[in-house]
Design a protein around this motif. Structure first.
Motif, PDB file in Angstrom:
ATOM      1  N   GLN A   8       0.834  -1.200   0.000  1.00 21.33           N
ATOM      2  CA  GLN A   8       0.000   0.000   0.000  1.00 21.33           C
ATOM      3  C   GLN A   8       0.873   1.256   0.000  1.00 21.33           C
ATOM      4  O   GLN A   8       0.586   2.216  -0.697  1.00 21.33           O
ATOM      5  N   HIS A   9       1.941   1.234   0.782  1.00 17.26           N
ATOM      6  CA  HIS A   9       2.833   2.395   0.889  1.00 17.26           C
ATOM      7  C   HIS A   9       3.491   2.723  -0.441  1.00 17.26           C
ATOM      8  O   HIS A   9       3.636   3.895  -0.793  1.00 17.26           O
ATOM      9  N   PHE A  10       3.904   1.692  -1.177  1.00 13.19           N
ATOM     10  CA  PHE A  10       4.610   1.901  -2.433  1.00 13.19           C
ATOM     11  C   PHE A  10       3.707   1.751  -3.653  1.00 13.19           C
ATOM     12  O   PHE A  10       4.195   1.556  -4.767  1.00 13.19           O
ATOM     13  N   SER A  11       2.401   1.877  -3.471  1.00 11.30           N
ATOM     14  CA  SER A  11       1.492   1.810  -4.613  1.00 11.30           C
ATOM     15  C   SER A  11       1.725   3.035  -5.500  1.00 11.30           C
ATOM     16  O   SER A  11       2.174   4.088  -5.034  1.00 11.30           O
ATOM     17  N   PRO A  12       1.440   2.913  -6.799  1.00  9.90           N
ATOM     18  CA  PRO A  12       1.711   4.038  -7.717  1.00  9.90           C
ATOM     19  C   PRO A  12       1.038   5.347  -7.297  1.00  9.90           C
ATOM     20  O   PRO A  12       1.635   6.411  -7.407  1.00  9.90           O
ATOM     21  N   VAL A  16       3.164   8.800  -6.497  1.00  7.91           N
ATOM     22  CA  VAL A  16       2.943  10.031  -7.260  1.00  7.91           C
ATOM     23  C   VAL A  16       2.562  11.171  -6.319  1.00  7.91           C
ATOM     24  O   VAL A  16       3.083  12.288  -6.418  1.00  7.91           O
ATOM     25  N   LEU A  17       1.651  10.903  -5.390  1.00  6.16           N
ATOM     26  CA  LEU A  17       1.227  11.938  -4.446  1.00  6.16           C
ATOM     27  C   LEU A  17       2.387  12.392  -3.567  1.00  6.16           C
ATOM     28  O   LEU A  17       2.577  13.584  -3.335  1.00  6.16           O
ATOM     29  N   GLY A  18       3.184  11.460  -3.100  1.00  8.18           N
ATOM     30  CA  GLY A  18       4.341  11.806  -2.282  1.00  8.18           C
ATOM     31  C   GLY A  18       5.379  12.599  -3.051  1.00  8.18           C
ATOM     32  O   GLY A  18       5.972  13.547  -2.523  1.00  8.18           O
ATOM     33  N   SER A  19       5.591  12.236  -4.300  1.00  2.00           N
ATOM     34  CA  SER A  19       6.546  12.974  -5.130  1.00  2.00           C
ATOM     35  C   SER A  19       6.061  14.393  -5.393  1.00  2.00           C
ATOM     36  O   SER A  19       6.827  15.352  -5.314  1.00  2.00           O
ATOM     37  N   PHE A  20       4.766  14.532  -5.714  1.00  2.37           N
ATOM     38  CA  PHE A  20       4.190  15.858  -5.941  1.00  2.37           C
ATOM     39  C   PHE A  20       4.308  16.712  -4.686  1.00  2.37           C
ATOM     40  O   PHE A  20       4.690  17.877  -4.738  1.00  2.37           O
ATOM     41  N   ASP A  21       4.006  16.127  -3.539  1.00  2.00           N
ATOM     42  CA  ASP A  21       4.084  16.849  -2.275  1.00  2.00           C
ATOM     43  C   ASP A  21       5.518  17.283  -1.982  1.00  2.00           C
ATOM     44  O   ASP A  21       5.759  18.400  -1.529  1.00  2.00           O
ATOM     45  N   SER A  22       6.457  16.429  -2.275  1.00  4.95           N
ATOM     46  CA  SER A  22       7.859  16.748  -2.037  1.00  4.95           C
ATOM     47  C   SER A  22       8.351  17.845  -2.983  1.00  4.95           C
ATOM     48  O   SER A  22       9.072  18.757  -2.561  1.00  4.95           O
ATOM     49  N   LEU A  23       7.971  17.777  -4.238  1.00  5.49           N
ATOM     50  CA  LEU A  23       8.415  18.769  -5.217  1.00  5.49           C
ATOM     51  C   LEU A  23       7.830  20.155  -4.956  1.00  5.49           C
ATOM     52  O   LEU A  23       8.442  21.164  -5.290  1.00  5.49           O
TER      53      LEU A  23
END
Length: 56
Positions: A8-12, A16-23
């Protein structure tokens, strides 16, 4: 159970949401959660802000 949590943690969608939040330094999601939680708090206990403690 740990395997299911890892999947669940590494689901696509989460990646994507984590990457967007980080960027974006967390600004868009931070505003979203601020508005969502503020609205939730106001509807959850509307009488709490108007009640006064008893004075004896």
């Amino acid at each position: 159970m740990e395997r299911a949590q890892a999947e669940q943690h590494f689901s696509p969608g989460n990646v994507v949401l984590g990457s967007f939040d980080s960027l974006t330094f967390g600004v868009p999601l931070g505003f979203y959660y601020l508005v969502a939680n503020t609205g939730h708090g106001r509807t959850r206990s509307p009488r709490a802000s108007t009640s006064r403690p008893r004075v004896s």
